[in-house]
Design a protein around this motif. Sequence first.
Motif, PDB file in Angstrom:
ATOM      1  N   UNK A  68       0.838  -1.196   0.000  1.00 21.24           N
ATOM      2  CA  UNK A  68       0.000   0.000   0.000  1.00 21.24           C
ATOM      3  C   UNK A  68       0.879   1.254   0.000  1.00 21.24           C
ATOM      4  N   UNK A  69       0.372   2.373  -0.508  1.00 21.20           N
ATOM      5  CA  UNK A  69       1.185   3.587  -0.571  1.00 21.20           C
ATOM      6  C   UNK A  69       1.558   4.164   0.787  1.00 21.20           C
ATOM      7  N   UNK A  70       0.715   3.936   1.799  1.00 23.61           N
ATOM      8  CA  UNK A  70       0.967   4.565   3.104  1.00 23.61           C
ATOM      9  C   UNK A  70       0.395   3.701   4.215  1.00 23.61           C
ATOM     10  N   UNK A  71       0.898   3.932   5.435  1.00 22.04           N
ATOM     11  CA  UNK A  71       0.392   3.240   6.628  1.00 22.04           C
ATOM     12  C   UNK A  71       0.557   4.152   7.825  1.00 22.04           C
ATOM     13  N   UNK A  72      -0.300   3.970   8.814  1.00 21.17           N
ATOM     14  CA  UNK A  72      -0.211   4.725  10.057  1.00 21.17           C
ATOM     15  C   UNK A  72      -0.286   3.754  11.222  1.00 21.17           C
ATOM     16  N   UNK A  73       0.618   3.940  12.182  1.00 22.66           N
ATOM     17  CA  UNK A  73       0.635   3.106  13.383  1.00 22.66           C
ATOM     18  C   UNK A  73      -0.331   3.675  14.406  1.00 22.66           C
ATOM     19  N   UNK A  74      -1.084   2.791  15.069  1.00 24.71           N
ATOM     20  CA  UNK A  74      -2.060   3.196  16.075  1.00 24.71           C
ATOM     21  C   UNK A  74      -1.838   2.395  17.344  1.00 24.71           C
ATOM     22  N   UNK A  75      -2.235   2.953  18.469  1.00 25.93           N
ATOM     23  CA  UNK A  75      -2.041   2.260  19.743  1.00 25.93           C
ATOM     24  C   UNK A  75      -2.920   1.030  19.871  1.00 25.93           C
ATOM     25  N   UNK A  76      -4.126   1.074  19.303  1.00 21.14           N
ATOM     26  CA  UNK A  76      -5.050  -0.060  19.399  1.00 21.14           C
ATOM     27  C   UNK A  76      -5.747  -0.285  18.074  1.00 21.14           C
ATOM     28  N   UNK A  77      -6.149  -1.535  17.852  1.00 21.84           N
ATOM     29  CA  UNK A  77      -6.930  -1.849  16.669  1.00 21.84           C
ATOM     30  C   UNK A  77      -8.306  -1.227  16.700  1.00 21.84           C
ATOM     31  N   UNK A  78      -8.869  -1.086  17.883  1.00 28.90           N
ATOM     32  CA  UNK A  78     -10.197  -0.477  18.004  1.00 28.90           C
ATOM     33  C   UNK A  78     -10.171   0.953  17.480  1.00 28.90           C
ATOM     34  N   UNK A  79      -9.184   1.736  17.931  1.00 30.14           N
ATOM     35  CA  UNK A  79      -9.061   3.113  17.453  1.00 30.14           C
ATOM     36  C   UNK A  79      -8.750   3.144  15.964  1.00 30.14           C
ATOM     37  N   UNK A  80      -7.942   2.205  15.507  1.00 29.16           N
ATOM     38  CA  UNK A  80      -7.551   2.170  14.098  1.00 29.16           C
ATOM     39  C   UNK A  80      -8.770   1.965  13.203  1.00 29.16           C
ATOM     40  N   UNK A  81      -9.596   0.994  13.543  1.00 31.65           N
ATOM     41  CA  UNK A  81     -10.727   0.684  12.670  1.00 31.65           C
ATOM     42  C   UNK A  81     -11.855   1.709  12.800  1.00 31.65           C
ATOM     43  N   UNK A  82     -12.034   2.259  13.991  1.00 26.44           N
ATOM     44  CA  UNK A  82     -12.984   3.355  14.110  1.00 26.44           C
ATOM     45  C   UNK A  82     -12.584   4.495  13.174  1.00 26.44           C
ATOM     46  N   UNK A  83     -11.289   4.792  13.153  1.00 22.99           N
ATOM     47  CA  UNK A  83     -10.797   5.923  12.363  1.00 22.99           C
ATOM     48  C   UNK A  83     -11.030   5.718  10.877  1.00 22.99           C
ATOM     49  N   UNK A  84     -10.649   4.552  10.354  1.00 23.59           N
ATOM     50  CA  UNK A  84     -10.750   4.372   8.908  1.00 23.59           C
ATOM     51  C   UNK A  84     -12.206   4.251   8.463  1.00 23.59           C
ATOM     52  N   UNK A  85     -13.048   3.614   9.268  1.00 25.30           N
ATOM     53  CA  UNK A  85     -14.458   3.502   8.889  1.00 25.30           C
ATOM     54  C   UNK A  85     -15.156   4.862   8.978  1.00 25.30           C
ATOM     55  N   UNK A  86     -14.737   5.693   9.928  1.00 30.05           N
ATOM     56  CA  UNK A  86     -15.285   7.051  10.003  1.00 30.05           C
ATOM     57  C   UNK A  86     -14.883   7.857   8.761  1.00 30.05           C
ATOM     58  N   UNK A  87     -13.655   7.668   8.312  1.00 28.77           N
ATOM     59  CA  UNK A  87     -13.209   8.366   7.107  1.00 28.77           C
ATOM     60  C   UNK A  87     -14.068   7.971   5.909  1.00 28.77           C
ATOM     61  N   UNK A  88     -14.296   6.672   5.731  1.00 31.59           N
ATOM     62  CA  UNK A  88     -15.128   6.222   4.614  1.00 31.59           C
ATOM     63  C   UNK A  88     -16.546   6.768   4.728  1.00 31.59           C
TER      64      UNK A  88
END
Length: 363
Positions: A68-88
């Motif tokens: 993938x062109x980019x990635x971001x590290x997050x402290x938890x998977x919960x926060x990670x998936x909340x973030x990307x689904x909110x973006x969509x």
Amino acid sequence: MADSSEDLKVRRKAAAAESTRWLTGRRPSAADTLRKLADVATDEQRDAYGAGGEVALLEAETAELLGKPAAVFMTTGIAAQQSVLRVFADRAGIQRVAAHGLSHLVTRELNALEEVHNLRIEQFTTDLRQPRPDELAAIPGPLAAVTLELPLRDAGYVLPTWDELVLFAEACAARGVPLHLDGARLWESAPYLGQSVTEIAELATTVYVSFYKGLGGLSGAAIAGPVDVIAEVRRWQRRLGANPSTLFPYAVSAREGLRSVLPLMGDLHDRAVELAVALQATGFRVFPEPPHTNSFRVYAPRPADKMERAAVRRMEATREALTWIWQPADVPGWSWVELVVTPDTLAWPVDEVAKAFGELLED
């Protein structure tokens, strides 16, 4: 008089503290963990709120691994998936996402998507299998994103076949909805699917991966995808308080997992398949059969309380820890436990593991 469940928990905890061999590995002490981190850390400067240092190196490595062109590290998977689904959801102006009814998003996050982001989850099914394209087609109306958990842990770590996964991804593309892979155990899924993690990730717009489950890191996750999507995810990372002043211990341990454990995933899956065969010959049942990943469910033809007493007695007598707590199965008189094959498991001969489990069935 038999011990109560609380008494058994106390005995198990004491026996675990005295155990010297663990089938699935024992978490190292805090002091040992810190010493290891010091040994494997680079001379990079510490990150500042997730920017730079070991975190930047980890993000670059993850993006490359997943293609993938980019990635971001997050402290938890919960926060990670909340973030990307909110973006969509914000991009589409749609408050609906689709997921399996046994998805982590549904069963283990206290309705976070609904309570925090006002997103509604449309469920494909609650069956113990991966969702199908026809179930996606049966959900009417627009969707902001579709999520697919690989493997589906609460169904027994089940995966689709590669062909089924390709068909599902094509169905998402035909509908014009982004596919997000909930890949908490994506690293562990590649051997069964017969493809590299890059090839698997290529089917989706974005991918979430975990660094503390199969890879044994301290904690943390990453979201990988298009540059513009990841830039917006970083904004939600900040809004959710998921980027403390430094993340370098998590990044160091995650990079070590990528170096030392990721190459073993094929061996771990092979050992899981071997153990499943041996355990079934000993009187147990397994699901799925054969295992799809390095983790699977073991079912015993005895009630959970009897299996737990036998397990604790054996721990006390041998100083060996085989499993976590046995749970009642849906079938009366049966019980089950998850078995996760780790690098430590490879040191146990298969016949020794089968013999040890067989002792739990003896009166």
